[in-house]
Design a protein around this motif. Structure first.
Motif, PDB file in Angstrom:
ATOM      1  N   ILE A 197       7.945   6.125  -2.338  1.00 55.33           N
ATOM      2  CA  ILE A 197       8.769   6.488  -3.495  1.00 55.33           C
ATOM      3  C   ILE A 197       8.565   7.955  -3.852  1.00 55.33           C
ATOM      4  O   ILE A 197       9.522   8.676  -4.140  1.00 55.33           O
ATOM      5  CB  ILE A 197       8.465   5.560  -4.694  1.00 55.33           C
ATOM      6  CG1 ILE A 197       8.980   4.154  -4.394  1.00 55.33           C
ATOM      7  CG2 ILE A 197       9.077   6.107  -5.982  1.00 55.33           C
ATOM      8  CD1 ILE A 197       8.592   3.109  -5.413  1.00 55.33           C
ATOM      9  N   LEU A 198       7.330   8.413  -3.798  1.00 53.75           N
ATOM     10  CA  LEU A 198       7.011   9.810  -4.106  1.00 53.75           C
ATOM     11  C   LEU A 198       7.708  10.761  -3.137  1.00 53.75           C
ATOM     12  O   LEU A 198       8.233  11.798  -3.545  1.00 53.75           O
ATOM     13  CB  LEU A 198       5.493  10.018  -4.074  1.00 53.75           C
ATOM     14  CG  LEU A 198       5.005  11.428  -4.378  1.00 53.75           C
ATOM     15  CD1 LEU A 198       5.317  11.784  -5.836  1.00 53.75           C
ATOM     16  CD2 LEU A 198       3.519  11.531  -4.103  1.00 53.75           C
ATOM     17  N   HIS A 199       7.726  10.425  -1.859  1.00 47.07           N
ATOM     18  CA  HIS A 199       8.267  11.335  -0.852  1.00 47.07           C
ATOM     19  C   HIS A 199       9.738  11.109  -0.517  1.00 47.07           C
ATOM     20  O   HIS A 199      10.419  12.050  -0.092  1.00 47.07           O
ATOM     21  CB  HIS A 199       7.440  11.238   0.429  1.00 47.07           C
ATOM     22  CG  HIS A 199       6.080  11.823   0.281  1.00 47.07           C
ATOM     23  ND1 HIS A 199       5.011  11.108  -0.216  1.00 47.07           N
ATOM     24  CD2 HIS A 199       5.622  13.075   0.526  1.00 47.07           C
ATOM     25  CE1 HIS A 199       3.952  11.874  -0.247  1.00 47.07           C
ATOM     26  NE2 HIS A 199       4.281  13.078   0.193  1.00 47.07           N
ATOM     27  N   LEU A 200      10.231   9.905  -0.690  1.00 44.35           N
ATOM     28  CA  LEU A 200      11.611   9.602  -0.316  1.00 44.35           C
ATOM     29  C   LEU A 200      12.493   9.212  -1.495  1.00 44.35           C
ATOM     30  O   LEU A 200      13.700   9.073  -1.336  1.00 44.35           O
ATOM     31  CB  LEU A 200      11.643   8.468   0.713  1.00 44.35           C
ATOM     32  CG  LEU A 200      10.881   8.686   2.023  1.00 44.35           C
ATOM     33  CD1 LEU A 200      10.933   7.427   2.882  1.00 44.35           C
ATOM     34  CD2 LEU A 200      11.442   9.874   2.787  1.00 44.35           C
TER      35      LEU A 200
ATOM     36  N   LYS B  55      15.197   1.901   1.762  1.00 44.16           N
ATOM     37  CA  LYS B  55      15.799   1.929   3.100  1.00 44.16           C
ATOM     38  C   LYS B  55      14.729   1.983   4.180  1.00 44.16           C
ATOM     39  O   LYS B  55      14.830   1.298   5.205  1.00 44.16           O
ATOM     40  CB  LYS B  55      16.736   3.131   3.232  1.00 44.16           C
ATOM     41  CG  LYS B  55      17.989   3.015   2.404  1.00 44.16           C
ATOM     42  CD  LYS B  55      18.820   4.281   2.504  1.00 44.16           C
ATOM     43  CE  LYS B  55      20.019   4.210   1.576  1.00 44.16           C
ATOM     44  NZ  LYS B  55      20.800   5.462   1.594  1.00 44.16           N
ATOM     45  N   ALA B  56      13.695   2.790   3.970  1.00 48.20           N
ATOM     46  CA  ALA B  56      12.613   2.914   4.957  1.00 48.20           C
ATOM     47  C   ALA B  56      11.866   1.590   5.114  1.00 48.20           C
ATOM     48  O   ALA B  56      11.515   1.201   6.239  1.00 48.20           O
ATOM     49  CB  ALA B  56      11.650   4.022   4.541  1.00 48.20           C
TER      50      ALA B  56
ATOM     51  N   ILE C 143       0.822  -1.212   0.000  1.00 57.04           N
ATOM     52  CA  ILE C 143       0.000   0.000   0.000  1.00 57.04           C
ATOM     53  C   ILE C 143       0.856   1.261   0.000  1.00 57.04           C
ATOM     54  O   ILE C 143       0.580   2.219  -0.737  1.00 57.04           O
ATOM     55  CB  ILE C 143      -0.959   0.006   1.221  1.00 57.04           C
ATOM     56  CG1 ILE C 143      -2.022  -1.074   1.055  1.00 57.04           C
ATOM     57  CG2 ILE C 143      -1.597   1.373   1.422  1.00 57.04           C
ATOM     58  CD1 ILE C 143      -2.890  -1.270   2.278  1.00 57.04           C
ATOM     59  N   PHE C 144       1.924   1.279   0.808  1.00 59.92           N
ATOM     60  CA  PHE C 144       2.687   2.507   1.013  1.00 59.92           C
ATOM     61  C   PHE C 144       3.883   2.689   0.088  1.00 59.92           C
ATOM     62  O   PHE C 144       4.499   3.753   0.109  1.00 59.92           O
ATOM     63  CB  PHE C 144       3.146   2.605   2.474  1.00 59.92           C
ATOM     64  CG  PHE C 144       2.030   3.001   3.395  1.00 59.92           C
ATOM     65  CD1 PHE C 144       1.568   4.308   3.424  1.00 59.92           C
ATOM     66  CD2 PHE C 144       1.431   2.059   4.208  1.00 59.92           C
ATOM     67  CE1 PHE C 144       0.523   4.676   4.261  1.00 59.92           C
ATOM     68  CE2 PHE C 144       0.393   2.414   5.051  1.00 59.92           C
ATOM     69  CZ  PHE C 144      -0.064   3.731   5.083  1.00 59.92           C
TER      70      PHE C 144
END
Length: 152
Positions: free
Chosen positions: A49-52, A59-60, A43-44
């Motif tokens: 990818i958009l924000h990091l 890595k997150a 889901i995330f």
């Protein structure tokens, strides 16, 4: 009902029944957690990818999986420790957690040993713990492999 080395047979049956119920509950908890983490990753991933960016998202995801699994294994050791302590087999909750954690990881120092007939709880804890650590390791391998494939 006969006694086992001075322990009433009914108490032995109750404690071992609770131990088997704990094994089943922890397997369900662990499998459910792995499926939930996999679902949340799916889901995330676009948001991460958009924000990091792709590297930061990878890595997150890996760090998040490590943290979740660390606390899951800690909670499982605490559940075993609670059972062992509440059954009166060790003197404190922390000693129960210590015993269960050393059993689950197959470290097994042997400085805390349960008396007969309770010794079988050690291998039972170890078998269930090693299976859960194996599942966690396989899960982390799949996650890391997927991250590497998408960053390639």
């Amino acid at each position: 009902m006969p006694c086992v080395e001075g322990v009433p047979g009914r108490r032995v049956k109750v404690v071992f029944t609770l131990a088997w119920l704990l094994v089943a509950s922890l397997f369900i908890f662990h499998a459910s957690l792995l499926f939930e983490v996999a679902w949340q990753i799916r889901i995330f991933v676009p948001w991460l990818i958009l924000h990091l960016g792709p590297r930061g998202a990878g890595k997150a995801i890996i760090l998040g999986c490590f943290v979740v699994l660390f606390f899951a294994h800690l909670a499982e050791a605490m559940a075993w420790g609670l059972l062992i302590w509440r059954a009166g087999l060790v003197s404190s909750f922390s000693e129960g957690v210590y015993f269960s954690a050393t059993s689950m990881t197959a470290l097994g120092y042997g400085d805390v040993v349960l008396p007969p007939p309770w010794r079988l709880l050690g291998p039972l804890t170890a078998i269930s713990g090693l299976l859960m650590f194996g599942c966690s390791t396989a899960f982390l391998f799949v996650v890391i492999q997927a991250v590497w494939e998408h960053q390639g």
